[in-house]
Design a protein around this motif. Structure first.
Motif, PDB file in Angstrom:
ATOM      1  N   VAL A 294      45.184  -7.673  -6.847  1.00 14.92           N
ATOM      2  CA  VAL A 294      45.119  -7.617  -8.318  1.00 14.92           C
ATOM      3  C   VAL A 294      46.497  -7.939  -8.903  1.00 14.92           C
ATOM      4  O   VAL A 294      46.626  -8.736  -9.848  1.00 14.92           O
ATOM      5  CB  VAL A 294      44.625  -6.226  -8.786  1.00 14.92           C
ATOM      6  N   ILE A 295      47.534  -7.330  -8.316  1.00 12.12           N
ATOM      7  CA  ILE A 295      48.892  -7.576  -8.817  1.00 12.12           C
ATOM      8  C   ILE A 295      49.261  -9.051  -8.629  1.00 12.12           C
ATOM      9  O   ILE A 295      49.852  -9.689  -9.503  1.00 12.12           O
ATOM     10  CB  ILE A 295      49.909  -6.658  -8.102  1.00 12.12           C
ATOM     11  N   MET A 296      48.879  -9.600  -7.449  1.00  6.29           N
ATOM     12  CA  MET A 296      49.197 -11.011  -7.163  1.00  6.29           C
ATOM     13  C   MET A 296      48.525 -11.942  -8.172  1.00  6.29           C
ATOM     14  O   MET A 296      49.104 -12.938  -8.607  1.00  6.29           O
ATOM     15  CB  MET A 296      48.747 -11.388  -5.742  1.00  6.29           C
ATOM     16  N   ALA A 297      47.277 -11.591  -8.542  1.00 11.16           N
ATOM     17  CA  ALA A 297      46.516 -12.460  -9.444  1.00 11.16           C
ATOM     18  C   ALA A 297      47.200 -12.612 -10.790  1.00 11.16           C
ATOM     19  O   ALA A 297      47.128 -13.671 -11.423  1.00 11.16           O
ATOM     20  CB  ALA A 297      45.105 -11.900  -9.629  1.00 11.16           C
ATOM     21  N   GLY A 298      47.896 -11.552 -11.214  1.00 10.44           N
ATOM     22  CA  GLY A 298      48.490 -11.604 -12.543  1.00 10.44           C
ATOM     23  C   GLY A 298      49.983 -11.899 -12.536  1.00 10.44           C
ATOM     24  O   GLY A 298      50.670 -11.631 -13.517  1.00 10.44           O
TER      25      GLY A 298
ATOM     26  N   LEU B 250      52.427  -2.941  -0.866  1.00 14.10           N
ATOM     27  CA  LEU B 250      52.148  -2.583  -2.260  1.00 14.10           C
ATOM     28  C   LEU B 250      53.453  -2.280  -2.998  1.00 14.10           C
ATOM     29  O   LEU B 250      53.662  -2.733  -4.130  1.00 14.10           O
ATOM     30  CB  LEU B 250      51.213  -1.365  -2.317  1.00 14.10           C
ATOM     31  N   GLY B 251      54.350  -1.545  -2.321  1.00 17.62           N
ATOM     32  CA  GLY B 251      55.647  -1.241  -2.932  1.00 17.62           C
ATOM     33  C   GLY B 251      56.388  -2.512  -3.291  1.00 17.62           C
ATOM     34  O   GLY B 251      56.920  -2.666  -4.395  1.00 17.62           O
ATOM     35  N   VAL B 252      56.404  -3.460  -2.341  1.00 11.69           N
ATOM     36  CA  VAL B 252      57.108  -4.727  -2.567  1.00 11.69           C
ATOM     37  C   VAL B 252      56.414  -5.536  -3.667  1.00 11.69           C
ATOM     38  O   VAL B 252      57.067  -6.146  -4.519  1.00 11.69           O
ATOM     39  CB  VAL B 252      57.182  -5.540  -1.251  1.00 11.69           C
ATOM     40  N   ALA B 253      55.081  -5.522  -3.651  1.00  7.53           N
ATOM     41  CA  ALA B 253      54.334  -6.258  -4.670  1.00  7.53           C
ATOM     42  C   ALA B 253      54.662  -5.716  -6.052  1.00  7.53           C
ATOM     43  O   ALA B 253      54.867  -6.484  -7.005  1.00  7.53           O
ATOM     44  CB  ALA B 253      52.834  -6.152  -4.389  1.00  7.53           C
ATOM     45  N   ILE B 254      54.740  -4.373  -6.161  1.00  6.39           N
ATOM     46  CA  ILE B 254      55.060  -3.774  -7.460  1.00  6.39           C
ATOM     47  C   ILE B 254      56.473  -4.183  -7.885  1.00  6.39           C
ATOM     48  O   ILE B 254      56.729  -4.534  -9.033  1.00  6.39           O
ATOM     49  CB  ILE B 254      54.910  -2.236  -7.395  1.00  6.39           C
ATOM     50  N   ALA B 255      57.399  -4.167  -6.906  1.00 10.84           N
ATOM     51  CA  ALA B 255      58.790  -4.495  -7.225  1.00 10.84           C
ATOM     52  C   ALA B 255      58.947  -5.971  -7.601  1.00 10.84           C
ATOM     53  O   ALA B 255      59.597  -6.307  -8.589  1.00 10.84           O
ATOM     54  CB  ALA B 255      59.680  -4.159  -6.033  1.00 10.84           C
ATOM     55  N   LEU B 256      58.343  -6.846  -6.804  1.00 10.54           N
ATOM     56  CA  LEU B 256      58.571  -8.283  -6.999  1.00 10.54           C
ATOM     57  C   LEU B 256      57.647  -8.892  -8.049  1.00 10.54           C
ATOM     58  O   LEU B 256      58.070  -9.721  -8.859  1.00 10.54           O
ATOM     59  CB  LEU B 256      58.354  -9.039  -5.685  1.00 10.54           C
ATOM     60  N   LEU B 257      56.382  -8.466  -8.012  1.00  9.90           N
ATOM     61  CA  LEU B 257      55.398  -9.158  -8.843  1.00  9.90           C
ATOM     62  C   LEU B 257      55.159  -8.479 -10.184  1.00  9.90           C
ATOM     63  O   LEU B 257      54.993  -9.138 -11.199  1.00  9.90           O
ATOM     64  CB  LEU B 257      54.059  -9.274  -8.094  1.00  9.90           C
ATOM     65  N   ALA B 258      55.159  -7.142 -10.178  1.00  8.48           N
ATOM     66  CA  ALA B 258      54.881  -6.446 -11.437  1.00  8.48           C
ATOM     67  C   ALA B 258      56.162  -6.205 -12.233  1.00  8.48           C
ATOM     68  O   ALA B 258      56.129  -5.599 -13.301  1.00  8.48           O
ATOM     69  CB  ALA B 258      54.155  -5.140 -11.155  1.00  8.48           C
TER      70      ALA B 258
ATOM     71  N   PHE C 132      41.712  -0.495   0.140  1.00  5.35           N
ATOM     72  CA  PHE C 132      41.949  -0.166  -1.261  1.00  5.35           C
ATOM     73  C   PHE C 132      43.333  -0.678  -1.693  1.00  5.35           C
ATOM     74  O   PHE C 132      43.484  -1.321  -2.731  1.00  5.35           O
ATOM     75  CB  PHE C 132      41.847   1.356  -1.434  1.00  5.35           C
ATOM     76  N   ILE C 133      44.330  -0.423  -0.846  1.00  9.17           N
ATOM     77  CA  ILE C 133      45.693  -0.848  -1.188  1.00  9.17           C
ATOM     78  C   ILE C 133      45.789  -2.378  -1.207  1.00  9.17           C
ATOM     79  O   ILE C 133      46.404  -2.958  -2.102  1.00  9.17           O
ATOM     80  CB  ILE C 133      46.703  -0.252  -0.186  1.00  9.17           C
ATOM     81  N   ASP C 134      45.163  -3.016  -0.191  1.00 13.60           N
ATOM     82  CA  ASP C 134      45.180  -4.486  -0.161  1.00 13.60           C
ATOM     83  C   ASP C 134      44.572  -5.061  -1.439  1.00 13.60           C
ATOM     84  O   ASP C 134      45.045  -6.078  -1.970  1.00 13.60           O
ATOM     85  CB  ASP C 134      44.418  -4.998   1.070  1.00 13.60           C
TER      86      ASP C 134
END
Lengths: 239, 337
Positions: B174-178, B112-120, B167-169
């Motif tokens: 959700v982050i990946m979708a956008g 989730l941390g990486v997703a926020i950093a890379l994707l969001a 929940f985290i997955d």
């Protein structure tokens, strides 16, 4: 039987919220076996758990070897009192020897090492309970009779003064139950300990125990084993 | 530690354990050497000794050795042992042979941390992906510790951890979708796992985190040895179960979190290696199993790291890990797992 008191409680109140058993006043002497009887759900197991400090009392306190349980930390308690429950699930892979060796855990350091003395005590405990012949077998593969002896061996290795047993003969046939109770008598006579054993068998309680405590309708009554029937302690069982 | 090597200790008395450790240690050393000398640029033994003798050398071979190969070996050894010990501890605490660092959502937290950093697009400044993964893993650890304080039963905590992981997955999905395709590609690459991301500067940080995690787990060996019989049994042996369990959970989370932060979500080591260690050492004593699992984990990670870089690490580990788990499950049907 010596008069050294190993376990004492006065006006003890036990339960998890509402009191299950109230005003229990009881003392256990060295060399004594006391049977704990009563209906299912009457509070026998909770009383045993309160005696050894797993469940805190709702009122009153428990003294072991003259010292209040509250004054000891968990490890010090484990040097003096142990509760053996046969209903504990046996984990896969753990061998009899490894399990009996857990009895030395209260005496070990942070890294749970065992000294030569510890190993010798474990060996003697296994010999005493006649389990050394299957010391390398997994606990989960044993018969109920073998497993009950192994559980006792673990408690003996713990070298406690007071041994509490929760229905040790629940899964045992008649000859093995008799052998178990004979073993309990042998333990109190040779090891300077006191035993409280919960059981549903009036016959074994009368034959092998010194006194009988009956928990019924929130009250505990106690009498010498030979007088228990005359004093009406078994009336609840015959109703 | 004097008693460890004393007469009567399992290390000396049980030849099987000594032999297993000797073989594992030798295999680890051999694999370390192979990792150091193999790659796109081949090293001979002379080059290896030369690079070792002059750590500050500026030529290409020195730089390849110290900036690429050494961190790769360290990453494999540390991540392998950290994930294995984390998995072993969690399997013991939850009395569930299929438990692992992924189950409690710790690795998901890092993701989730990486997703926020890379994707969001929240870059976390110079912290980058590594910092984001650490923050994610640590945040999940804090939540798990809070959950652990609320539930006294390990089984309830396990369910709560599983739900939290889902929940985290879901948040990651959700982050990946956008997110944009380019960022998504980087994220997917991170998700495949690699021992090649550790830099020589971060080696000490990784080693420090693993040392803290191992110390927390090792300090709770009395609890771990008794925990398989249940919490009440452990209490009866004088173990402060609530404190010990928190130490083990925190230690396992740090180990899994650090490994995921530095190497990506490396699957299977955490679940498969403890079973491998049981099979090899044939004991339930965590004084043997913790170092045993660490050695097995390090070896498995080193072996997987020897495959060409083009093959994703997680794919290699799964190919090795799945047969092991299946084998254990098949055995379990015969002898109760």
């Amino acid at each position: 039987m010596s008069e050294k008191l190993l376990l004492e409680c006065e006006n003890l109140c036990v339960g998890y919220g509402p009191a299950l058993v109230d005003e229990v006043s009881f003392s256990l002497s060295c060399g004594e076996v006391v049977a704990l009887m009563g209906e299912n759900g009457s509070g026998k197991s909770t009383l045993l758990k309160t005696f050894c400090g797993i469940v805190p009392p709702l009122g009153g306190n428990v003294r072991v070897c003259g010292e209040s349980l509250e004054n000891w930390n968990l490890r010090e308690r484990a040097h003096h009192i142990a509760l053996v429950r046969m209903s504990v699930e046996s984990p896969a892979r753990m061998t009899v020897q490894e399990f009996v060796s857990l009895g030395r855990s209260p005496y070990s350091g942070m890294l749970d090492s065992r000294s030569v003395e510890d190993d010798a005590i474990v060996q003697k405990s296994m010999e005493l309970l006649d389990v050394e012949s299957f010391a390398k077998r997994p606990l989960a593969e044993l018969s109920d009779g073998e497993r009950s002896r192994v559980y006792l061996a673990e408690a003996v290795a713990q070298q406690v003064d007071v041994l509490l047993l929760d229905e040790p003969n629940a899964f045992l046939d008649i000859p093995r139950s008799r052998a178990l109770f004979r073993m309990l008598r042998n333990l109190v006579e040779n090891r300077n300990m006191g035993i409280v054993v919960s059981t549903h068998s009036i016959e074994y309680a009368e034959s092998y125990c010194d006194r009988i405590m009956v928990v019924n309708k929130g009250r505990a009554r106690i009498a010498p084993a030979k007088n228990a029937r005359a004093e009406g302690l078994f009336d609840w069982a015959e109703a | 530690m004097s008693k460890v090597t004393g007469q009567g200790s399992p290390f000396l008395r049980n030849h099987r354990i000594s032999i297993c450790f000797a073989v594992l240690f030798t295999a680890i050393v051999v694999c370390c050497l192979l990792t150091l000398v193999t790659g796109k640029v081949s090293f001979g033994l002379a080059d290896l000794l030369n690079a070792l003798a002059e750590p500050g050398g500026e030529d290409v071979s020195h730089r390849i050795f110290w900036n690429l190969r050494v961190p790769r070996v360290v990453a494999a050894v540390l991540a392998g042992s950290a994930l294995a010990v984390s998995g072993l501890s969690l399997q013991t605490v939850f009395r569930n042979p299929l438990c692992g660092p992924f189950v409690l959502g710790i690795s998901s937290g890092a993701s989730l941390g990486v997703a926020i950093a890379l994707l969001a697009g929240m870059g976390f400044g110079h912290f980058g992906v590594l910092g984001a993964a650490s923050v994610g893993a640590f945040a999940v650890t804090l939540v798990i510790m809070a959950i652990a304080s609320c539930f006294t039963r390990s089984s309830v905590l396990l369910v709560a951890g599983l739900l939290f992981g889902y929940f985290i997955d879901a948040l990651v999905s959700v982050i990946m979708a956008g997110s944009e395709a380019e960022n998504l590609q980087v994220y997917v690459a991170w998700g495949m796992g690699s021992f090649g991301r550790l830099t020589i500067d971060s080696v000490y940080l990784f080693a420090g985190a693993v040392a803290v995690g191992l110390a927390l787990v090792a300090g709770s060996i009395r609890y771990l040895n008794a925990a398989r019989m249940g919490d009440d049994f452990a209490r009866g042996l004088g173990v402060n179960v609530s404190v010990a369990r928190k130490c083990v959970l925190l230690g396992s989370s740090i180990l899994a979190g650090a490994a995921t932060a530095f190497c990506g979500p490396v699957a299977f080591i955490g679940i498969a290696v403890p079973h491998l260690a049981y099979m090899l050492f044939k004991t339930t004593n965590h004084r043997v199993l913790i170092p045993g699992s660490a050695c097995c984990g390090a070896l498995l990670a080193l072996v997987a790291g020897l495959f060409p870089v083009s093959v994703p690490l997680n794919a290699v580990l799964s190919v090795v890990g799945v047969p092991i788990i299946l084998y254990v499950m098949l055995r379990g049907s015969k002898e109760r797992v």
